[in-house]
Design an enzyme around this catalytic site. Sequence first.
Site, mmCIF file in Angstrom:
data_model
loop_
_atom_site.group_PDB
_atom_site.id
_atom_site.type_symbol
_atom_site.label_atom_id
_atom_site.label_comp_id
_atom_site.label_asym_id
_atom_site.label_seq_id
_atom_site.Cartn_x
_atom_site.Cartn_y
_atom_site.Cartn_z
ATOM 1 N N ASP A 7 0.851 -1.183 0.000
ATOM 2 C CA ASP A 7 0.000 0.000 0.000
ATOM 3 C C ASP A 7 0.887 1.233 0.000
ATOM 4 O O ASP A 7 2.031 1.190 0.442
ATOM 5 C CB ASP A 7 -0.932 0.029 1.213
ATOM 6 N N GLY A 8 0.339 2.316 -0.519
ATOM 7 C CA GLY A 8 1.015 3.602 -0.523
ATOM 8 C C GLY A 8 0.090 4.648 0.039
ATOM 9 O O GLY A 8 -1.127 4.478 0.053
ATOM 10 N N GLU A 45 2.399 3.792 -4.157
ATOM 11 C CA GLU A 45 1.790 2.487 -4.454
ATOM 12 C C GLU A 45 2.760 1.643 -5.284
ATOM 13 O O GLU A 45 2.962 0.456 -5.000
ATOM 14 C CB GLU A 45 0.471 2.659 -5.213
ATOM 15 N N ASP A 68 -4.177 -2.497 -3.532
ATOM 16 C CA ASP A 68 -5.462 -1.823 -3.699
ATOM 17 C C ASP A 68 -5.368 -0.700 -4.742
ATOM 18 O O ASP A 68 -6.287 0.082 -4.900
ATOM 19 C CB ASP A 68 -5.996 -1.298 -2.367
ATOM 20 N N HIS A 118 -9.182 -0.428 2.456
ATOM 21 C CA HIS A 118 -9.950 -0.058 3.650
ATOM 22 C C HIS A 118 -11.227 -0.883 3.781
ATOM 23 O O HIS A 118 -12.268 -0.386 4.171
ATOM 24 C CB HIS A 118 -10.259 1.439 3.648
ATOM 25 N N ASP A 128 -1.344 -0.334 4.998
ATOM 26 C CA ASP A 128 -1.816 1.043 5.106
ATOM 27 C C ASP A 128 -1.243 1.699 6.359
ATOM 28 O O ASP A 128 -0.776 2.837 6.312
ATOM 29 C CB ASP A 128 -3.345 1.087 5.122
#
Length: 156
Positions: A7-8, A45, A68, A118, A128
């Site tokens: 994740d970024g 990301e 994501d 999320h 995250d």
Amino acid sequence: MITIYTDGAAKGNPGPGGYGAILDYKGKRKELSEGFRKTTNNRMELLAVIKALEAIKKPGWNVLVYSDSKYVVDAVEKRWLDGWVKKGFKGKKNPDLWKRYLEASKPHNVKFQWVKGHAGHPENERCDELAVQAAEGLDLKVDEVFESGPDTNPLF
């Protein structure tokens, strides 16, 4: 099989940002994260994937990356990246990172799986947390290519 979760994050876009990644091999896990003083969410990301792939020490692995980021997943899985390469990344953002991704992925068989962000996916949520913590850290690095901008960097 090595499984990677990524994740970024960016606080502002651009703004301070960070990435988080988890590498999982037979239940043994390694977490990675770094923060940068000015960058974008898409750069983070993609950098999460790159850093995770670069952390794999031996070539020839089957790698499944969970992300994501539609930007990253679709660019690879829908083969947009192939077209960008053929056109020399003309008009595309982040060519420096895409070229680095191509090098990092070359020794492996890499597949991507999109996950909704999320949405309670434990590893995505942990990535995250890592990305946000890195973005909020005190020791933020300089994203040299991003901060140099299109006027001073020949990659744009």
